[in-house]
Design a protein around this motif. Structure first.
Motif, PDB file in Angstrom:
ATOM      1  N   VAL A   7      -9.397 -52.543   1.069  1.00 27.78           N
ATOM      2  CA  VAL A   7     -10.065 -53.271  -0.012  1.00 27.78           C
ATOM      3  C   VAL A   7      -8.977 -53.857  -0.901  1.00 27.78           C
ATOM      4  O   VAL A   7      -8.196 -53.120  -1.513  1.00 27.78           O
ATOM      5  CB  VAL A   7     -10.997 -52.357  -0.825  1.00 27.78           C
ATOM      6  CG1 VAL A   7     -11.642 -53.141  -1.966  1.00 27.78           C
ATOM      7  CG2 VAL A   7     -12.068 -51.757   0.079  1.00 27.78           C
ATOM      8  N   LYS A  15     -11.643 -53.354  -8.294  1.00 29.57           N
ATOM      9  CA  LYS A  15     -11.405 -52.599  -7.065  1.00 29.57           C
ATOM     10  C   LYS A  15     -11.628 -51.100  -7.249  1.00 29.57           C
ATOM     11  O   LYS A  15     -12.191 -50.430  -6.377  1.00 29.57           O
ATOM     12  CB  LYS A  15      -9.970 -52.834  -6.567  1.00 29.57           C
ATOM     13  CG  LYS A  15      -9.664 -54.257  -6.140  1.00 29.57           C
ATOM     14  CD  LYS A  15      -8.271 -54.399  -5.564  1.00 29.57           C
ATOM     15  CE  LYS A  15      -7.186 -54.204  -6.588  1.00 29.57           C
ATOM     16  NZ  LYS A  15      -7.146 -55.255  -7.626  1.00 29.57           N
ATOM     17  N   CYS A  19     -14.193 -48.897  -5.008  1.00 37.12           N
ATOM     18  CA  CYS A  19     -13.589 -48.031  -3.990  1.00 37.12           C
ATOM     19  C   CYS A  19     -14.011 -46.582  -4.142  1.00 37.12           C
ATOM     20  O   CYS A  19     -14.102 -45.851  -3.154  1.00 37.12           O
ATOM     21  CB  CYS A  19     -12.069 -48.164  -4.033  1.00 37.12           C
ATOM     22  SG  CYS A  19     -11.486 -49.704  -3.285  1.00 37.12           S
ATOM     23  N   ILE A  30      -8.646 -42.043  -0.817  1.00 35.23           N
ATOM     24  CA  ILE A  30      -8.176 -43.408  -1.075  1.00 35.23           C
ATOM     25  C   ILE A  30      -6.651 -43.415  -1.067  1.00 35.23           C
ATOM     26  O   ILE A  30      -6.017 -42.604  -1.744  1.00 35.23           O
ATOM     27  CB  ILE A  30      -8.687 -43.930  -2.430  1.00 35.23           C
ATOM     28  CG1 ILE A  30     -10.217 -44.020  -2.432  1.00 35.23           C
ATOM     29  CG2 ILE A  30      -8.073 -45.294  -2.761  1.00 35.23           C
ATOM     30  CD1 ILE A  30     -10.808 -44.376  -3.794  1.00 35.23           C
ATOM     31  N   LEU A  95      -9.655 -45.191   3.587  1.00 30.78           N
ATOM     32  CA  LEU A  95      -9.721 -46.341   2.682  1.00 30.78           C
ATOM     33  C   LEU A  95      -8.361 -46.584   2.035  1.00 30.78           C
ATOM     34  O   LEU A  95      -7.745 -45.659   1.488  1.00 30.78           O
ATOM     35  CB  LEU A  95     -10.778 -46.073   1.606  1.00 30.78           C
ATOM     36  CG  LEU A  95     -11.131 -47.194   0.632  1.00 30.78           C
ATOM     37  CD1 LEU A  95     -11.690 -48.401   1.372  1.00 30.78           C
ATOM     38  CD2 LEU A  95     -12.159 -46.691  -0.380  1.00 30.78           C
ATOM     39  N   SER A  97      -6.563 -49.248  -0.765  1.00 33.53           N
ATOM     40  CA  SER A  97      -6.980 -50.228  -1.764  1.00 33.53           C
ATOM     41  C   SER A  97      -5.846 -50.576  -2.706  1.00 33.53           C
ATOM     42  O   SER A  97      -5.071 -49.711  -3.126  1.00 33.53           O
ATOM     43  CB  SER A  97      -8.159 -49.681  -2.573  1.00 33.53           C
ATOM     44  OG  SER A  97      -8.484 -50.564  -3.633  1.00 33.53           O
TER      45      SER A  97
END
Length: 298
Positions: A7, A15, A19, A30, A95, A97
């Motif tokens: 992302v 963001k 997220c 993350i 994930l 980001s």
């Protein structure tokens, strides 16, 4: 299928909150891809995830280094790839980001295998920059590596100094190490881009700078001011406040410059990201649409 969900987007687009929602949906931690949020001394001025947000979802690469530490995109690539090997043993999706273009590309595409600069070379160039100034180093780069000199941001001391560090240490040009070969990754990569109306994004940036000041950014900058020559502090927010501390500008002028320079950086981010055709773009408020897109592509 093991998938790295990336992302990305410009600063202040939203963001962080999105997220958190995505991480909860995917049951994944993350990995931060912001090159300044890694520094423990700069949580306010870099808009790093708060303690509460990090308690909500496990974050990696937030406040895990200090401003005195040398760190690069190539080191980040190696660290994240090692981490992903472990995380993919427990998670189908992970994930990542952030908004640091080089960090994201380092993970998704790989970065050239440029040698790690040793401490002696780093200190030599640091002292040379302090003693002789950036224009002299720019001219030296012109002589040692005219090809890189032609494309480098010659107003950015970090870029100029790093290229010279490689020249000094290896006896070869920085250009000779830049292959631009894309590395194949052992996982699927799904890129989500966040953007919104430009005027609204400008307003978000302006308001966030004011919120940072309200939350103690000036005090944070004063704590690191004695080390203002460090590369980690050569960034928007701190540079402008240091000028205020030096008496070169007023506090209000410094705030205005932070807002203006952050907007300029935002435009630079979007220009970089827009070149990547693998990115699927969304408005950050359309979280359901984003989740549906992810679910249908993993």
């Amino acid at each position: 299928m093991k998938t790295l969900v990336v992302v990305l987007g410009p600063t202040a687009v939203g963001k962080t909150e999105l997220c958190l929602q995505l991480a909860e949906h995917l049951h994944t931690p993350i990995i931060n891809a912001d090159s300044r949020q890694i520094f423990a001394e700069l949580p306010i001025g870099t808009a790093a995830p708060t303690v509460e947000q990090q308690q909500r979802i496990k974050h990696y690469f937030v406040g895990n280094h200090h401003i005195q530490d040398y760190y690069s995109a190539s080191m980040y690539e190696e660290d994240v790839m090692n981490l992903l090997t472990k995380l993919f043993q427990k998670h189908e999706q992970v994930l990542l980001s952030g908004g640091s273009m080089m960090y994201i590309d380092a993970v998704c595409k790989g970065i050239d295998d440029i040698p790690t600069v040793d401490d002696n070379t780093r200190n030599t160039l640091k002292e040379k920059l302090s003693r002789e100034g950036l224009p002299i180093l720019v001219e030296e780069l012109h002589k040692l590596d005219p090809e890189h000199w032609a494309i480098v941001d010659r107003s950015n001391p970090r870029r100029v100094v790093h290229a010279l560090e490689i020249c000094y240490m290896t006896g070869k040009s920085y250009t000779s190490f830049r292959k631009h070969a894309i590395k194949k990754r052992p996982f699927h990569i799904l890129k989500i881009g966040l953007n919104m109306d430009r005027e609204r994004l400008y307003a978000n940036i302006n308001n966030r700078v004011l919120q940072m000041m309200d939350h103690g950014m000036e005090e944070e900058a004063r704590r690191v001011y004695p080390q203002k020559g460090l590369n980690a502090l050569n960034t928007v927010g701190y540079k402008e406040l240091f000028e205020y501390f030096d008496g070169k500008t007023t506090r209000d002028e410094a705030i205005f410059k932070i807002q203006s320079n952050t907007r300029k950086y935002m435009r630079k981010q979007l220009t970089w990201f827009k070149k990547d055709n693998e990115i699927k773009w969304f408005n950050p408020e359309n979280s359901k649409e984003i989740i549906n897109y992810i679910d249908s592509n993993i």
